[in-house]
Design a protein around this motif. Structure first.
Motif, PDB file in Angstrom:
ATOM      1  N   GLU A  27      18.119 -13.389   4.840  1.00 43.72           N
ATOM      2  CA  GLU A  27      18.193 -12.138   5.589  1.00 43.72           C
ATOM      3  C   GLU A  27      16.946 -11.285   5.350  1.00 43.72           C
ATOM      4  O   GLU A  27      16.460 -10.602   6.268  1.00 43.72           O
ATOM      5  CB  GLU A  27      19.444 -11.365   5.181  1.00 43.72           C
ATOM      6  N   VAL A  28      16.406 -11.333   4.121  1.00 44.58           N
ATOM      7  CA  VAL A  28      15.172 -10.594   3.829  1.00 44.58           C
ATOM      8  C   VAL A  28      14.034 -11.127   4.687  1.00 44.58           C
ATOM      9  O   VAL A  28      13.268 -10.352   5.297  1.00 44.58           O
ATOM     10  CB  VAL A  28      14.812 -10.696   2.330  1.00 44.58           C
ATOM     11  N   LYS A  29      13.882 -12.468   4.760  1.00 44.28           N
ATOM     12  CA  LYS A  29      12.821 -13.067   5.586  1.00 44.28           C
ATOM     13  C   LYS A  29      12.990 -12.690   7.050  1.00 44.28           C
ATOM     14  O   LYS A  29      12.009 -12.383   7.752  1.00 44.28           O
ATOM     15  CB  LYS A  29      12.848 -14.587   5.434  1.00 44.28           C
ATOM     16  N   LYS A  30      14.222 -12.708   7.534  1.00 46.18           N
ATOM     17  CA  LYS A  30      14.496 -12.365   8.928  1.00 46.18           C
ATOM     18  C   LYS A  30      14.088 -10.929   9.226  1.00 46.18           C
ATOM     19  O   LYS A  30      13.446 -10.637  10.251  1.00 46.18           O
ATOM     20  CB  LYS A  30      15.983 -12.569   9.215  1.00 46.18           C
ATOM     21  N   GLN A  31      14.448 -10.012   8.336  1.00 46.91           N
ATOM     22  CA  GLN A  31      14.133  -8.605   8.584  1.00 46.91           C
ATOM     23  C   GLN A  31      12.642  -8.316   8.412  1.00 46.91           C
ATOM     24  O   GLN A  31      12.087  -7.452   9.112  1.00 46.91           O
ATOM     25  CB  GLN A  31      14.964  -7.712   7.654  1.00 46.91           C
ATOM     26  N   LEU A  32      11.970  -9.040   7.499  1.00 47.34           N
ATOM     27  CA  LEU A  32      10.525  -8.880   7.365  1.00 47.34           C
ATOM     28  C   LEU A  32       9.817  -9.343   8.629  1.00 47.34           C
ATOM     29  O   LEU A  32       8.861  -8.699   9.100  1.00 47.34           O
ATOM     30  CB  LEU A  32      10.011  -9.652   6.152  1.00 47.34           C
ATOM     31  N   ALA A  33      10.276 -10.455   9.197  1.00 50.62           N
ATOM     32  CA  ALA A  33       9.673 -10.950  10.442  1.00 50.62           C
ATOM     33  C   ALA A  33       9.884  -9.954  11.571  1.00 50.62           C
ATOM     34  O   ALA A  33       8.966  -9.694  12.375  1.00 50.62           O
ATOM     35  CB  ALA A  33      10.282 -12.308  10.801  1.00 50.62           C
ATOM     36  N   ARG A  45      -2.053  -9.225  15.318  1.00 50.65           N
ATOM     37  CA  ARG A  45      -1.236  -8.975  16.502  1.00 50.65           C
ATOM     38  C   ARG A  45       0.238  -8.926  16.084  1.00 50.65           C
ATOM     39  O   ARG A  45       0.632  -9.579  15.121  1.00 50.65           O
ATOM     40  CB  ARG A  45      -1.436 -10.072  17.536  1.00 50.65           C
ATOM     41  N   PRO A  46       1.048  -8.138  16.851  1.00 53.09           N
ATOM     42  CA  PRO A  46       2.490  -8.095  16.545  1.00 53.09           C
ATOM     43  C   PRO A  46       3.083  -9.493  16.516  1.00 53.09           C
ATOM     44  O   PRO A  46       2.869 -10.306  17.432  1.00 53.09           O
ATOM     45  CB  PRO A  46       3.067  -7.263  17.695  1.00 53.09           C
ATOM     46  N   GLY A  47       3.789  -9.801  15.471  1.00 53.44           N
ATOM     47  CA  GLY A  47       4.441 -11.096  15.341  1.00 53.44           C
ATOM     48  C   GLY A  47       3.574 -12.139  14.668  1.00 53.44           C
ATOM     49  O   GLY A  47       4.028 -13.271  14.444  1.00 53.44           O
ATOM     50  N   HIS A  48       2.333 -11.786  14.327  1.00 55.60           N
ATOM     51  CA  HIS A  48       1.426 -12.751  13.706  1.00 55.60           C
ATOM     52  C   HIS A  48       0.947 -12.284  12.331  1.00 55.60           C
ATOM     53  O   HIS A  48      -0.044 -12.793  11.811  1.00 55.60           O
ATOM     54  CB  HIS A  48       0.209 -13.004  14.617  1.00 55.60           C
ATOM     55  N   VAL A  49       1.636 -11.324  11.757  1.00 52.14           N
ATOM     56  CA  VAL A  49       1.293 -10.865  10.406  1.00 52.14           C
ATOM     57  C   VAL A  49       1.776 -11.923   9.408  1.00 52.14           C
ATOM     58  O   VAL A  49       2.937 -12.342   9.450  1.00 52.14           O
ATOM     59  CB  VAL A  49       1.937  -9.512  10.089  1.00 52.14           C
ATOM     60  N   PRO A  50       0.934 -12.379   8.502  1.00 56.96           N
ATOM     61  CA  PRO A  50       1.348 -13.396   7.521  1.00 56.96           C
ATOM     62  C   PRO A  50       2.544 -12.911   6.701  1.00 56.96           C
ATOM     63  O   PRO A  50       2.624 -11.744   6.317  1.00 56.96           O
ATOM     64  CB  PRO A  50       0.099 -13.564   6.639  1.00 56.96           C
ATOM     65  N   ALA A  51       3.449 -13.838   6.440  1.00 55.25           N
ATOM     66  CA  ALA A  51       4.667 -13.500   5.708  1.00 55.25           C
ATOM     67  C   ALA A  51       4.357 -12.924   4.337  1.00 55.25           C
ATOM     68  O   ALA A  51       5.014 -11.994   3.856  1.00 55.25           O
ATOM     69  CB  ALA A  51       5.556 -14.732   5.574  1.00 55.25           C
ATOM     70  N   GLY A  52       3.324 -13.451   3.685  1.00 52.04           N
ATOM     71  CA  GLY A  52       2.969 -12.963   2.359  1.00 52.04           C
ATOM     72  C   GLY A  52       2.516 -11.515   2.375  1.00 52.04           C
ATOM     73  O   GLY A  52       2.820 -10.745   1.462  1.00 52.04           O
ATOM     74  N   LEU A  53       1.784 -11.157   3.435  1.00 52.95           N
ATOM     75  CA  LEU A  53       1.319  -9.783   3.546  1.00 52.95           C
ATOM     76  C   LEU A  53       2.487  -8.829   3.816  1.00 52.95           C
ATOM     77  O   LEU A  53       2.548  -7.728   3.269  1.00 52.95           O
ATOM     78  CB  LEU A  53       0.279  -9.681   4.670  1.00 52.95           C
ATOM     79  N   LEU A  54       3.404  -9.269   4.686  1.00 46.80           N
ATOM     80  CA  LEU A  54       4.601  -8.455   4.955  1.00 46.80           C
ATOM     81  C   LEU A  54       5.415  -8.236   3.682  1.00 46.80           C
ATOM     82  O   LEU A  54       5.902  -7.141   3.408  1.00 46.80           O
ATOM     83  CB  LEU A  54       5.477  -9.128   6.016  1.00 46.80           C
ATOM     84  N   LYS A  55       5.515  -9.330   2.894  1.00 46.76           N
ATOM     85  CA  LYS A  55       6.279  -9.229   1.659  1.00 46.76           C
ATOM     86  C   LYS A  55       5.609  -8.273   0.688  1.00 46.76           C
ATOM     87  O   LYS A  55       6.281  -7.497  -0.014  1.00 46.76           O
ATOM     88  CB  LYS A  55       6.426 -10.607   1.035  1.00 46.76           C
ATOM     89  N   LYS A  56       4.258  -8.292   0.682  1.00 54.83           N
ATOM     90  CA  LYS A  56       3.518  -7.428  -0.219  1.00 54.83           C
ATOM     91  C   LYS A  56       3.752  -5.955   0.118  1.00 54.83           C
ATOM     92  O   LYS A  56       3.952  -5.121  -0.777  1.00 54.83           O
ATOM     93  CB  LYS A  56       2.030  -7.754  -0.129  1.00 54.83           C
ATOM     94  N   GLY A  59       8.253  -5.917   1.050  1.00 53.22           N
ATOM     95  CA  GLY A  59       9.253  -6.785   0.432  1.00 53.22           C
ATOM     96  C   GLY A  59      10.254  -6.057  -0.438  1.00 53.22           C
ATOM     97  O   GLY A  59      11.467  -6.285  -0.348  1.00 53.22           O
ATOM     98  N   GLY A  60       9.761  -5.144  -1.286  1.00 50.89           N
ATOM     99  CA  GLY A  60      10.665  -4.430  -2.188  1.00 50.89           C
ATOM    100  C   GLY A  60      11.670  -3.566  -1.456  1.00 50.89           C
ATOM    101  O   GLY A  60      12.868  -3.582  -1.756  1.00 50.89           O
ATOM    102  N   GLN A  61      11.178  -2.830  -0.447  1.00 46.16           N
ATOM    103  CA  GLN A  61      12.059  -1.941   0.316  1.00 46.16           C
ATOM    104  C   GLN A  61      13.102  -2.730   1.083  1.00 46.16           C
ATOM    105  O   GLN A  61      14.299  -2.389   1.050  1.00 46.16           O
ATOM    106  CB  GLN A  61      11.216  -1.112   1.283  1.00 46.16           C
ATOM    107  N   VAL A  62      12.658  -3.804   1.765  1.00 41.51           N
ATOM    108  CA  VAL A  62      13.595  -4.600   2.571  1.00 41.51           C
ATOM    109  C   VAL A  62      14.603  -5.315   1.682  1.00 41.51           C
ATOM    110  O   VAL A  62      15.797  -5.377   2.005  1.00 41.51           O
ATOM    111  CB  VAL A  62      12.819  -5.612   3.444  1.00 41.51           C
ATOM    112  N   THR A  63      14.153  -5.826   0.550  1.00 39.68           N
ATOM    113  CA  THR A  63      15.080  -6.505  -0.362  1.00 39.68           C
ATOM    114  C   THR A  63      16.174  -5.553  -0.834  1.00 39.68           C
ATOM    115  O   THR A  63      17.364  -5.900  -0.854  1.00 39.68           O
ATOM    116  CB  THR A  63      14.321  -7.067  -1.574  1.00 39.68           C
ATOM    117  N   ALA A  64      15.782  -4.330  -1.201  1.00 37.26           N
ATOM    118  CA  ALA A  64      16.763  -3.351  -1.657  1.00 37.26           C
ATOM    119  C   ALA A  64      17.772  -3.035  -0.560  1.00 37.26           C
ATOM    120  O   ALA A  64      18.985  -2.941  -0.818  1.00 37.26           O
ATOM    121  CB  ALA A  64      16.045  -2.079  -2.106  1.00 37.26           C
TER     122      ALA A  64
END
Length: 453
Positions: A27-33, A45-56, A59-64
Motif C-alpha cells: 500500500e505504501v508503494k501504491k500511494q507513493l506512485a 515528468r508526472p508518473g516518471h519519478v524514480p521510486a527511490g526518490l519518491l521514497k526519499k 516515504g516516512g510520511q506515507v508509511t506513517a
C-alpha cells in the motif's frame, strides 16, 4: 498481521495489533506512485519519478499514514467481528512505543473498557410508583383567569397599574432637575412598567393618572439594555450608550388590560373555532387540557422512579472506572484529573442508567420509526409557535415546519434522543406494575423536595 486481545478483568483489556513490513509495504508503494503522478518532482515528468526518490522525499510520511490506516481498520474490524461492547473509545496504551524511522515492524497496544454484562427482566413483580395529579377547581379557575388576560384587550384607563401601558412625552434633565439644554426630547413614547428591570423605577409609574408627571431614569429602567433604551427614547443605539440622565415623563394616555369576557369569542380563541358552544363544555376542555399537562408531569416523575427501581434491581455493576476516568480526561481538554474525579460518581451513574435503557431497548426490540420522529417534531414545532402566541395552526403548516426541524442536525439529534427515551419508558411502563396513587399538586411537588434531601 497479528491481533490479540488480553483481558485483565471482566471489564477491561488490551488489544495488540502487530504488523510486519509485508502487511503495509504494498500500500505504501501504491500511494507513493500515486503521489508521483499528482505531485511531480522538478526534472521528472508526472508518473516518471524514480521510486527511490519518491521514497526519499515522502516515504516516512506515507508509511506513517498507511500504518495508521491499517491499524485503524484492523481495530474497527476486530471489535465489530467479535461483537465487543465498548464503553468510550479504544485508547493507545501509554507503553506503546513506535519508531517509524528506524523500525519496520510495529506493535500497537490499545486499552479497552468493556460494558458490563448483566441481566434485566421486567415483569409484573417489578413495582414502580405512578402519581396521578388531581385537577382542582382552583387550577381550573386560575387557568381560566390566565386565558381571559391573554385574550383580553387594552382600553383607556384612569390609573396605571404594573400591567398598564403609558404613552407620553419625555425630556432629559440636567443634574439640578431642570430641562437639559440640547438634551433629548421625545414627543411620543410608550413605557410598560411591567417590563422595566429596576423595581424602584417600575414603582414610579404605578398609580399615576393622565396629566401626571414623574421623574425616572430610563437607563436604570432598561437594566443597561441599550436596545431597549434606544427604543424608549427613539434614538440610535450608538447614541443611547452614553445616556445616564434622569428624564421627566408626562403621562398623556393610559392603556390598561381588560380581561376577555366569558363567551363564544373566548372559547374560540382558547380552543379553536366552534370546538365548544357552552361554558360547561369549555371548562371541561380546560380541565382536560390541564390533565394533559399534569400527565406529562406524572410521566416525568415516573422516569425518575423507574430509574431508581431498575438500578436497584440490576445492582452494583462492575465498571472499568480507571479506564473511563482516563477516557474522560482525554475528551475533556479543559478538565483536569481532579475535576474528573470529583464529577465521576455522577457520570458513572449516568453511564449505568444509559446501559440499562439500552438493555431494555435490545431485550424488547425497541425501534424508532419515522412516525415517532414526526410526532415529536410536530410537538416541538407547536411549542415554538406557541411562544409567539400562535396556536391552533393548520396541520400542513405544522407538518412543514416539523419536517424542517428534522432536517436540522441539532434538532434531529435531540428529537431522536427524546423518541428513544419515550419508547423505552413506554416499554418499561407496559411491562411492570404501576403502584398508582392520586395526589394533589402540592403533594406531588413535595416528592421533588424529598429528592433534594
Amino acid at each position: 498481521m497479528n491481533v490479540t486481545l488480553d483481558k485483565n478483568g471482566n471489564v477491561s483489556g488490551v488489544l495488540t495489533i502487530s504488523l510486519v513490513e509485508e502487511d503495509y509495504q504494498a500500500e505504501v508503494k501504491k500511494q507513493l506512485a500515486e503521489l508521483g503522478r499528482r505531485r511531480p518532482i522538478k526534472g521528472f515528468r508526472p508518473g516518471h519519478v524514480p521510486a527511490g526518490l519518491l521514497k526519499k522525499y515522502y516515504g516516512g510520511q506515507v508509511t506513517a499514514e498507511v500504518v495508521d490506516q491499517v491499524v485503524s481498520r484492523e481495530l474497527t474490524n476486530y471489535i465489530r467481528e467479535n461483537n465487543i461492547d465498548l464503553l468510550g473509545e479504544p485508547m493507545l496504551s501509554p507503553d506503546t512505543k513506535v519508531d517509524m524511522v528506524n523500525e519496520k515492524d510495529f506493535s500497537f497496544k490499545f486499552d479497552l473498557g468493556f460494558a458490563p454484562e448483566f441481566e434485566l427482566k421486567l415483569d409484573k413483580r417489578v413495582k414502580v410508583p405512578y402519581y396521578n395529579i388531581e385537577v382542582s377547581q382552583e387550577m381550573i379557575d386560575n387557568q381560566n383567569d390566565a386565558f381571559k388576560k391573554r385574550f383580553g384587550t387594552q382600553v383607556a384607563g384612569e390609573v396605571a397599574d404594573e400591567d398598564a401601558l403609558l404613552r407620553g412625552s419625555m425630556v432629559e434633565l440636567a443634574e439640578d432637575g431642570t430641562a437639559k439644554e440640547d438634551g433629548i426630547k421625545v414627543e411620543r413614547t410608550i413605557v410598560s412598567p411591567k417590563y422595566l428591570k429596576d423595581d424602584d423605577e417600575k414603582a414610579k409609574f404605578v398609580g399615576k393618572k393622565v396629566g401626571d408627571e414623574l421623574v425616572f431614569n430610563p437607563g436604570k429602567g432598561a437594566g443597561g439594555n441599550v436596545t431597549e433604551l434606544a427604543a424608549m427614547l427613539n434614538i440610535d443605539k450608538d447614541q443611547a450608550t452614553d445616556v445616564k440622565s434622569d428624564f421627566n415623563f408626562k403621562v398623556e394616555e393610559i392603556l390598561v388590560n381588560k380581561d376577555a369576557e366569558m363567551g363564544q369569542e373566548l372559547f374560540d380563541s382558547v380552543l379553536g373555532k366552534g370546538v365548544v358552544k357552552t361554558e360547561e363544555e369549555y371548562f371541561e376542555k380546560v380541565k382536560e387540557m390541564l390533565a394533559g399537562q399534569l400527565k406529562n408531569d406524572s410521566n416525568y416523575r415516573f422516569t425518575l422512579d423507574a430509574e431508581q427501581v431498575l438500578k436497584k434491581k440490576v445492582g452494583d455493576l462492575e465498571m472499568p472506572d480507571d479506564f473511563l476516568k482516563r477516557y474522560l480526561v482525554s475528551i475533556n481538554k479543559d478538565a483536569d484529573q481532579a475535576k474528573i474525579e470529583e464529577e465521576y460518581p455522577r457520570t458513572r451513574e449516568e453511564i449505568v442508567w444509559q446501559l440499562i435503557k439500552e438493555k431494555v431497548a435490545r431485550t424488547y426490540d425497541v425501534k424508532i420509526e419515522q412516525d415517532d420522529l414526526m410526532r415529536l417534531a410536530r410537538i416541538y414545532a407547536s411549542q415554538q409557535f406557541a411562544q409567539y402566541g400562535m396556536g391552533n395552526l393548520p396541520d400542513d403548516m405544522l407538518d412543514r415546519y416539523a419536517g424542517e426541524l428534522l432536517e436540522n442536525k441539532d434538532y434531529s439529534r435531540e428529537i431522536s434522543r427524546r423518541a428513544f427515551e419515550d419508547k423505552v419508558f413506554a416499554t418499561i411502563r407496559d411491562n411492570v406494575s404501576l403502584n398508582e396513587k392520586t395526589v394533589t399538586v402540592e403533594e406531588f411537588n413535595k416528592l421533588f423536595e424529598k429528592d433534594k434531601k
